[in-house]
Design a protein around this motif. Sequence first.
Motif, PDB file in Angstrom:
ATOM      1  N   PHE A 125       0.845  -1.193   0.000  1.00 57.57           N
ATOM      2  CA  PHE A 125       0.000   0.000   0.000  1.00 57.57           C
ATOM      3  C   PHE A 125       0.877   1.239   0.000  1.00 57.57           C
ATOM      4  CE2 PHE A 125      -3.235  -2.924   1.553  1.00 57.57           C
ATOM      5  CZ  PHE A 125      -4.388  -2.425   0.970  1.00 57.57           C
ATOM      6  N   SER A 126       0.393   2.297  -0.623  1.00 58.07           N
ATOM      7  CA  SER A 126       1.063   3.592  -0.530  1.00 58.07           C
ATOM      8  C   SER A 126       0.898   4.116   0.894  1.00 58.07           C
ATOM      9  CB  SER A 126       0.467   4.577  -1.535  1.00 58.07           C
ATOM     10  OG  SER A 126      -0.899   4.837  -1.230  1.00 58.07           O
ATOM     11  N   PRO A 127       1.757   5.036   1.336  1.00 56.99           N
ATOM     12  CA  PRO A 127       1.664   5.556   2.702  1.00 56.99           C
ATOM     13  C   PRO A 127       0.299   6.160   3.054  1.00 56.99           C
ATOM     14  CG  PRO A 127       3.772   6.137   1.775  1.00 56.99           C
ATOM     15  CD  PRO A 127       2.953   5.534   0.649  1.00 56.99           C
ATOM     16  N   ASN A 128      -0.390   6.749   2.073  1.00 54.84           N
ATOM     17  CA  ASN A 128      -1.710   7.321   2.368  1.00 54.84           C
ATOM     18  C   ASN A 128      -2.837   6.311   2.202  1.00 54.84           C
ATOM     19  OD1 ASN A 128      -2.128   7.098  -0.386  1.00 54.84           O
ATOM     20  ND2 ASN A 128      -2.230   9.307  -0.766  1.00 54.84           N
ATOM     21  N   GLY A 129      -2.522   5.097   1.765  1.00 57.32           N
ATOM     22  CA  GLY A 129      -3.513   4.047   1.635  1.00 57.32           C
ATOM     23  C   GLY A 129      -4.408   4.164   0.420  1.00 57.32           C
ATOM     24  N   GLN A 130      -4.147   5.114  -0.441  1.00 56.51           N
ATOM     25  CA  GLN A 130      -5.003   5.339  -1.599  1.00 56.51           C
ATOM     26  C   GLN A 130      -4.627   4.490  -2.816  1.00 56.51           C
ATOM     27  OE1 GLN A 130      -7.814   7.392  -1.447  1.00 56.51           O
ATOM     28  NE2 GLN A 130      -7.248   7.181   0.702  1.00 56.51           N
ATOM     29  N   GLN A 131      -3.439   3.914  -2.804  1.00 52.81           N
ATOM     30  CA  GLN A 131      -3.011   3.082  -3.916  1.00 52.81           C
ATOM     31  C   GLN A 131      -2.422   1.773  -3.398  1.00 52.81           C
ATOM     32  OE1 GLN A 131      -0.310   5.867  -5.942  1.00 52.81           O
ATOM     33  NE2 GLN A 131      -1.751   5.807  -7.653  1.00 52.81           N
ATOM     34  N   LEU A 132      -2.535   0.763  -4.238  1.00 52.82           N
ATOM     35  CA  LEU A 132      -1.924  -0.531  -3.965  1.00 52.82           C
ATOM     36  C   LEU A 132      -1.027  -0.850  -5.156  1.00 52.82           C
ATOM     37  CD1 LEU A 132      -1.917  -3.102  -2.098  1.00 52.82           C
ATOM     38  CD2 LEU A 132      -3.586  -4.043  -3.692  1.00 52.82           C
ATOM     39  N   ALA A 133       0.213  -1.191  -4.893  1.00 54.37           N
ATOM     40  CA  ALA A 133       1.145  -1.574  -5.951  1.00 54.37           C
ATOM     41  C   ALA A 133       1.306  -3.091  -5.925  1.00 54.37           C
ATOM     42  CB  ALA A 133       2.502  -0.898  -5.742  1.00 54.37           C
ATOM     43  N   SER A 134       1.478  -3.667  -7.107  1.00 56.43           N
ATOM     44  CA  SER A 134       1.719  -5.105  -7.199  1.00 56.43           C
ATOM     45  C   SER A 134       2.790  -5.362  -8.253  1.00 56.43           C
ATOM     46  CB  SER A 134       0.433  -5.849  -7.565  1.00 56.43           C
ATOM     47  OG  SER A 134      -0.083  -5.409  -8.808  1.00 56.43           O
ATOM     48  N   SER A 135       3.593  -6.389  -8.000  1.00 57.83           N
ATOM     49  CA  SER A 135       4.604  -6.822  -8.965  1.00 57.83           C
ATOM     50  C   SER A 135       4.288  -8.257  -9.359  1.00 57.83           C
ATOM     51  CB  SER A 135       6.003  -6.721  -8.360  1.00 57.83           C
ATOM     52  OG  SER A 135       6.108  -7.573  -7.222  1.00 57.83           O
ATOM     53  N   SER A 136       4.833  -8.655 -10.510  1.00 53.83           N
ATOM     54  CA  SER A 136       4.462  -9.958 -11.041  1.00 53.83           C
ATOM     55  C   SER A 136       5.607 -10.589 -11.832  1.00 53.83           C
ATOM     56  CB  SER A 136       3.253  -9.787 -11.959  1.00 53.83           C
ATOM     57  OG  SER A 136       2.980 -10.963 -12.696  1.00 53.83           O
ATOM     58  N   PHE A 137       5.506 -11.916 -11.990  1.00 49.68           N
ATOM     59  CA  PHE A 137       6.427 -12.630 -12.877  1.00 49.68           C
ATOM     60  C   PHE A 137       6.260 -12.170 -14.326  1.00 49.68           C
ATOM     61  CE2 PHE A 137       6.526 -16.578  -9.929  1.00 49.68           C
ATOM     62  CZ  PHE A 137       7.608 -16.061  -9.231  1.00 49.68           C
ATOM     63  N   ASP A 138       5.173 -11.457 -14.637  1.00 53.67           N
ATOM     64  CA  ASP A 138       4.979 -10.979 -16.006  1.00 53.67           C
ATOM     65  C   ASP A 138       5.833  -9.735 -16.306  1.00 53.67           C
ATOM     66  OD1 ASP A 138       3.609  -8.798 -14.893  1.00 53.67           O
ATOM     67  OD2 ASP A 138       1.639  -9.496 -15.536  1.00 53.67           O
ATOM     68  N   ARG A 139       6.721  -9.388 -15.368  1.00 56.10           N
ATOM     69  CA  ARG A 139       7.675  -8.300 -15.513  1.00 56.10           C
ATOM     70  C   ARG A 139       7.028  -6.918 -15.494  1.00 56.10           C
ATOM     71  NH1 ARG A 139      11.528 -10.914 -20.228  1.00 56.10           N
ATOM     72  NH2 ARG A 139      11.951 -12.824 -19.097  1.00 56.10           N
ATOM     73  N   THR A 140       5.907  -6.821 -14.772  1.00 51.19           N
ATOM     74  CA  THR A 140       5.240  -5.525 -14.659  1.00 51.19           C
ATOM     75  C   THR A 140       4.993  -5.168 -13.197  1.00 51.19           C
ATOM     76  OG1 THR A 140       2.994  -6.444 -14.740  1.00 51.19           O
ATOM     77  CG2 THR A 140       4.020  -5.852 -16.846  1.00 51.19           C
ATOM     78  N   VAL A 141       4.813  -3.892 -12.977  1.00 49.49           N
ATOM     79  CA  VAL A 141       4.334  -3.357 -11.707  1.00 49.49           C
ATOM     80  C   VAL A 141       3.042  -2.630 -12.030  1.00 49.49           C
ATOM     81  CG1 VAL A 141       4.774  -1.724  -9.842  1.00 49.49           C
ATOM     82  CG2 VAL A 141       6.643  -3.123 -10.735  1.00 49.49           C
ATOM     83  N   LYS A 142       2.004  -2.891 -11.258  1.00 49.46           N
ATOM     84  CA  LYS A 142       0.716  -2.220 -11.500  1.00 49.46           C
ATOM     85  C   LYS A 142       0.337  -1.420 -10.268  1.00 49.46           C
ATOM     86  CE  LYS A 142      -1.051  -5.527 -14.851  1.00 49.46           C
ATOM     87  NZ  LYS A 142      -0.904  -4.696 -16.029  1.00 49.46           N
ATOM     88  N   LEU A 143      -0.301  -0.281 -10.499  1.00 50.53           N
ATOM     89  CA  LEU A 143      -0.838   0.563  -9.421  1.00 50.53           C
ATOM     90  C   LEU A 143      -2.348   0.549  -9.525  1.00 50.53           C
ATOM     91  CD1 LEU A 143       1.510   3.659  -9.587  1.00 50.53           C
ATOM     92  CD2 LEU A 143       1.532   1.826  -7.905  1.00 50.53           C
TER      93      LEU A 143
END
Length: 129
Positions: free
Chosen positions: A111-129
């Motif tokens: 989670f971002s410090p303000n809790g408004q976003q969630l980041a995820s990483s994957s074996f598909d070589r991407t990071v999503k917000l």
Amino acid sequence: MWQVASEKLNPEVQTLVGHEGRVWAIAFHPNGQILASCSEDYTIRLWDVATRNCLCVWQAHDRWLRSVAFSPDGQLLASICDNTIKLWDVKTQECLQTLRGHRQTVTAIAFSPNGQQLASSSFDRTVKL
């Protein structure tokens, strides 16, 4: 759990037992009094850190879980299984939202410090917000 001192790592002070499969990840609640764990047994467990008691267990996914993360306010818990992320209400253990989009296994969430976003990483070589 381990007690961490400024000069050395002290011996183990608490052992939490209850999962029926390997435990893959843990996360402290922002208040420091609750610990979440997730396992190959498809469950999330919340533990009272002081008493070592399991507060609740819920079936979270239909396969083993890879990671968990609390939102900064402690009201949400995110969990990952394969390429799916679920957002849970900590009080009711209700799944509020299922996030899909990664083409391969999700490896981490934060989670971002303000809790408004969630980041995820994957074996598909991407990071999503």
